[in-house]
Design a protein around this motif. Structure first.
Motif: not given
Length: 250
Positions: A180-181, A184, A229-230, A240
């Motif tokens: 996910l990051a 982003a 964040r998510v 993300f």
């Protein structure tokens, strides 16, 4: 028979070099003919020795590697490539008639990024190659760290920290967080997330992916004042959030 990719495949056309190590010359030629219109330049080698020479003398964006070769086992080459600095991160897809679960497990444990048994659907091969290259371009910073405000993700140490304190995440949850990051700001569907987690026991994610993401949120968004964040994008998947997006989601 391998059919030429349709017009949709041309949207991601690139001039990228791929090496295919396979002693089936006819198959190698057909794969090269199929991938060429999608922008891929495929070199072929019929043995481990020939493959090593090409890898030593050239640069490739991905490797398609057969396991059963005239002069040895492709698993040995996979092990060599992952132990060498120059080829440690070369995207590697095992392409072989040995489709037993044990072979897949051993190959993935040795460092293969994906595994496609023969016979295969050529469109699936193209999709998997593109997925490998997408993941390869989503690299962390030079120091191996991804930083988002209070959150720090150390890919090398496989550790996430908030304000310097380690987060209590399982190995699967950490890998999910990294996927996910590294994307982003981009919405990822469940299928895209699952594709990026090739090599894991996928049943562990599947429908329980929401549970894993809830756990990740609970750990990295421990302070009510911390921006989310998510984020869940209804009907689409997850994203993300970058700093600005996260601030707006308070």
């Amino acid at each position: 028979m391998l059919l030429a990719p349709d017009a949709a495949d041309f949207r991601t056309a690139m001039s990228l070099r791929i090496l295919m190590i396979d002693d089936d010359a006819r198959l190698s030629t057909m794969v090269a003919d199929y991938l060429r219109p999608a922008g891929f330049d495929v070199d072929s080698a019929g043995s481990l020795a020939a493959g090593r020479k090409r890898l030593d003398s050239g640069s490739y964006e991905a490797l398609l590697l057969d396991l059963m070769l005239p002069d040895g086992d492709g698993l040995d080459l996979c092990r060599e490539l992952r132990s060498a600095v120059r080829t440690r991160h070369l995207p590697l897809l095992m392409l072989t008639a040995r489709g037993e679960a044990l072979d897949r497990i051993v190959g993935l444990e040795l460092g293969a990024d994906d595994y496609l048994p023969k016979p295969f659907e050529p469109r699936e091969l193209l999709a998997r190659v593109k997925a490998l290259l997408r993941r390869a371009t989503a690299q962390p910073h030079a120091d191996g760290l991804l930083r988002f405000g209070r959150l720090e993700i150390d890919v090398g140490e496989r550790m996430a920290r908030v304000d310097g304190k380690p987060c209590d995440l399982t190995g699967h949850q950490f890998d999910l967080l990294v996927v996910l990051a590294q994307s982003a700001g981009r919405v990822l569907s469940r299928d895209q997330i699952m594709d990026s987690l090739k090599g894991h026991p996928l049943d562990a994610f599947d429908r329980s992916i929401d549970v894993h993401i809830s756990r990740i949120r609970a750990v990295i968004e421990d302070d009510p004042k911390t921006p989310r964040r998510v984020l869940t994008v209804r009907g689409a998947g997850y994203v993300f959030a970058k700093k600005q997006d996260a601030d707006e989601a308070r």
